[in-house]
Design a protein around this motif. Structure first.
Motif, short mmCIF file in Angstrom:
data_model
loop_
_atom_site.label_atom_id
_atom_site.label_comp_id
_atom_site.label_asym_id
_atom_site.label_seq_id
_atom_site.Cartn_x
_atom_site.Cartn_y
_atom_site.Cartn_z
N MET A 78 -27.33 -21.53 60.92
CA MET A 78 -27.82 -20.89 61.98
C MET A 78 -29.38 -20.34 61.52
SD MET A 78 -26.02 -18.47 64.58
CE MET A 78 -24.38 -19.53 64.72
N VAL A 79 -29.24 -19.55 60.65
CA VAL A 79 -30.38 -18.74 60.44
C VAL A 79 -31.66 -19.79 60.04
CG1 VAL A 79 -31.65 -17.28 58.64
CG2 VAL A 79 -29.36 -16.84 59.81
N VAL A 80 -31.34 -20.85 59.25
CA VAL A 80 -32.34 -21.67 58.91
C VAL A 80 -32.89 -22.51 60.23
CG1 VAL A 80 -32.84 -24.06 57.94
CG2 VAL A 80 -31.48 -22.37 56.61
N PHE A 81 -31.83 -22.82 61.23
CA PHE A 81 -32.28 -23.20 62.45
C PHE A 81 -33.29 -22.40 63.42
CE2 PHE A 81 -31.14 -23.26 67.03
CZ PHE A 81 -31.95 -23.99 67.64
N MET A 82 -32.71 -20.95 63.33
CA MET A 82 -33.77 -20.03 64.22
C MET A 82 -35.02 -19.99 63.48
SD MET A 82 -30.90 -17.08 65.03
CE MET A 82 -29.44 -17.45 65.97
N ILE A 83 -35.21 -19.96 62.23
CA ILE A 83 -36.50 -19.59 61.32
C ILE A 83 -37.04 -21.02 61.74
CG2 ILE A 83 -37.27 -19.46 59.31
CD1 ILE A 83 -35.25 -17.94 58.34
N SER A 84 -36.69 -22.17 61.71
CA SER A 84 -37.37 -23.26 61.79
C SER A 84 -37.84 -23.48 63.37
CB SER A 84 -36.56 -24.81 61.62
OG SER A 84 -36.04 -24.53 60.26
N LEU A 85 -37.02 -22.80 64.10
CA LEU A 85 -37.64 -23.01 65.63
C LEU A 85 -38.73 -21.99 65.85
CD1 LEU A 85 -36.89 -23.97 68.49
CD2 LEU A 85 -35.54 -22.04 68.68
N ILE A 86 -38.82 -20.89 65.01
CA ILE A 86 -39.95 -19.92 65.19
C ILE A 86 -41.04 -20.43 64.65
CG2 ILE A 86 -40.97 -17.83 64.13
CD1 ILE A 86 -38.21 -16.53 64.31
N LEU A 87 -41.05 -21.30 63.69
CA LEU A 87 -42.25 -21.77 63.03
C LEU A 87 -42.89 -23.05 63.85
CD1 LEU A 87 -41.22 -22.29 59.39
CD2 LEU A 87 -42.83 -20.32 60.22
N ALA A 88 -41.79 -23.93 64.59
CA ALA A 88 -41.96 -24.96 65.32
C ALA A 88 -42.84 -24.25 66.67
CB ALA A 88 -41.07 -25.58 65.69
N ILE A 89 -42.25 -23.42 67.08
CA ILE A 89 -42.82 -22.87 68.29
C ILE A 89 -44.40 -22.22 68.20
CG2 ILE A 89 -42.62 -20.74 70.12
CD1 ILE A 89 -39.60 -21.18 69.67
N LEU A 90 -44.42 -21.29 67.06
CA LEU A 90 -45.76 -20.74 66.69
C LEU A 90 -46.51 -21.83 66.30
CD1 LEU A 90 -44.88 -17.97 64.09
CD2 LEU A 90 -45.19 -17.83 66.64
N PHE A 91 -46.34 -23.04 65.65
CA PHE A 91 -47.18 -24.07 65.37
C PHE A 91 -47.82 -24.69 66.55
CE2 PHE A 91 -47.89 -28.62 64.28
CZ PHE A 91 -49.09 -28.50 63.40
N GLY A 92 -46.91 -25.17 67.22
CA GLY A 92 -46.99 -26.17 68.39
C GLY A 92 -48.01 -25.56 69.43
N ASN A 93 -47.53 -24.10 69.78
CA ASN A 93 -48.18 -23.46 70.75
C ASN A 93 -49.79 -22.93 70.44
OD1 ASN A 93 -46.52 -23.60 73.46
ND2 ASN A 93 -45.05 -22.90 71.66
N LEU A 94 -49.68 -22.50 69.13
CA LEU A 94 -51.12 -22.06 68.51
C LEU A 94 -52.08 -23.44 68.61
CD1 LEU A 94 -50.22 -19.58 65.69
CD2 LEU A 94 -51.21 -19.25 68.12
N LEU A 95 -51.53 -24.56 68.23
CA LEU A 95 -52.11 -25.80 68.41
C LEU A 95 -52.88 -26.03 69.69
CD1 LEU A 95 -53.42 -28.09 66.67
CD2 LEU A 95 -51.20 -29.32 67.07
N THR A 96 -51.82 -25.83 70.51
CA THR A 96 -52.14 -26.21 72.17
C THR A 96 -53.45 -25.26 72.37
OG1 THR A 96 -49.94 -26.71 72.68
CG2 THR A 96 -51.52 -26.20 74.36
N LEU A 97 -53.10 -23.80 72.09
CA LEU A 97 -54.40 -23.05 72.59
C LEU A 97 -55.64 -23.32 71.90
CD1 LEU A 97 -52.18 -19.63 72.36
CD2 LEU A 97 -53.30 -20.90 74.61
N ALA A 98 -55.65 -23.71 70.71
CA ALA A 98 -56.69 -23.97 69.93
C ALA A 98 -57.45 -25.31 70.41
CB ALA A 98 -56.40 -24.28 68.26
N VAL A 99 -56.59 -26.10 70.90
CA VAL A 99 -57.26 -27.15 71.52
C VAL A 99 -57.63 -27.04 72.75
CG1 VAL A 99 -56.72 -29.67 72.65
CG2 VAL A 99 -55.74 -28.94 70.30
N VAL A 100 -57.06 -26.37 73.53
CA VAL A 100 -57.60 -26.07 74.88
C VAL A 100 -58.80 -25.19 74.86
CG1 VAL A 100 -56.76 -24.82 77.35
CG2 VAL A 100 -55.25 -26.39 76.20
N ILE A 101 -58.75 -23.94 74.28
CA ILE A 101 -59.67 -22.99 74.14
C ILE A 101 -60.95 -23.54 73.33
CG2 ILE A 101 -60.30 -20.63 73.21
CD1 ILE A 101 -57.56 -19.81 73.69
N GLY A 102 -60.80 -24.53 72.37
CA GLY A 102 -61.75 -24.88 71.46
C GLY A 102 -62.44 -26.06 72.06
#
Length: 333
Positions: free
Chosen positions: A1-25
């Motif tokens: 469960m902890v591995v799932f939660m940490i993986s989810l955090i990394l996926a959320i951060l990576f995906g949405n930071l990439l989206t913001l970088a594309v939209v803003i940049g």
């Protein structure tokens, strides 16, 4: 469960930071639709930064000390500075912001498809920015309304869902306070229902235009009164977003209604809340699959980031390689 939660955090951060970088940049995405996508990414990013780490902390504490933190056994009415006082409204507010933003995206795309000549005059950056501000204010007001309008409702860490949830404080079940919690599914399904209807109208119009193009001459099919190819692709992307969010939110609504009727559904609560949380990393996947320009720009950003982190050549290596390249160029000439 902890591995799932940490993986989810990394996926959320990576995906949405990439989206913001594309939209803003990227200047191409400095549009009303781009502003709405950025707002959606910020809401999802907040879930990964604030909401999920609290669950990770609780589960890790259980692993290490064989007991949960003390505050998880109490609710916000008995603990003055309860973490759920902040995490609960953030999760609820960001969920409402996501639904409201998808609704606004659907309205924006429907105008582009149904009234392409009025798109530029009706949909402006200023109006979109104002709507985004109001959507955030209204969503977080609705998120804290159960705590403001009822003394019986509190926030607690639910051991079933492993999240901060709204619950009855010291009152016994049944209570009229549960009717206030029904505001969430009522509001959400009203917006989602309207979003689905508008998407159906837009996609039906797109299908009719596609049929007409097969029978019209080339000059008529390129008339300015028809939606552009990019508008059609964007409308289909928003339709996919709506379908994905509806599928992820429906279990939560069923769970809330079940709680009002007196059912606990412990195992179902865990899957319902974490299916909704997992949706926070799905939007970038939908953009990448449906939007070729977004996919190309994201690929360029990732490649450039990889090149910037690669070890640089020494002056000797650069001189030697440059000499070899020059020799090769002379031979080819």
């Amino acid at each position: 469960m902890v591995v799932f939660m940490i993986s989810l955090i990394l996926a959320i951060l990576f995906g949405n930071l990439l989206t913001l970088a594309v939209v803003i940049g990227t200047k191409h995405f400095h549009t009303p639709q781009g502003y709405l996508k950025a707002s959606l990414a910020v809401a999802d990013l907040a879930v990964g930064i604030f909401v999920v780490p609290v669950s990770v902390y609780s589960e890790v504490s259980l692993m290490i000390y064989n007991s949960m933190p003390e505050w998880t056994a109490r609710n916000s009415q008995t603990t003055p500075f309860h973490p759920c006082n902040f995490i609960g409204p953030v999760f609820a507010g960001c969920t409402l912001v996501s639904i409201t933003t998808i609704f606004l995206l659907t309205i924006e795309r429907s105008i582009a498809v149904l009234r392409p000549l009025h798109k530029e005059s009706v949909i402006t950056k200023k109006r979109t920015s104002i709507l985004i501000v109001f959507s955030w204010m209204g969503s977080f007001f609705l998120a804290i309304s159960p705590l403001v309008f009822s003394d019986e409702i509190a926030l607690e860490y639910n051991p079933c869902s492993r999240m901060c949830n709204y619950a009855l404080g010291s009152a016994d079940f049944p209570s009229q306070a549960w009717n206030i919690l029904l505001l969430f599914p009522a509001f959400d399904f009203t917006l989602l229902g309207g979003t689905i209807v508008i998407n159906i109208i837009s996609l039906t119009t797109i299908r009719q235009h596609s049929k007409r193009r097969k029978h019209l001459a080339e000059t008529e099919s390129q008339s300015s009164t028809k939606p552009t190819f990019s508008d059609i692709k964007a409308a289909k992307t928003i339709g996919t977003l709506t379908l994905a969010f509806t599928a992820s939110f429906t279990p939560i609504a069923v769970f809330v209604v079940g709680n009002v009727l007196g059912n606990e559904w412990c195992n179902f609560a865990f899957f319902a809340f974490w299916i909704l949380t997992s949706n926070s990393c799905c939007n970038v996947i939908i953009y990448g699959v449906r939007d070729q320009k977004f996919r190309s720009r994201a690929y360029q950003l990732l490649i450039s980031a990889q090149l910037n982190t690669a070890p640089k050549k020494t002056e000797y290596e650069t001189t030697v390689n440059g000499g070899k390249d020059n020799e090769e160029t002379v031979k080819q000439t």
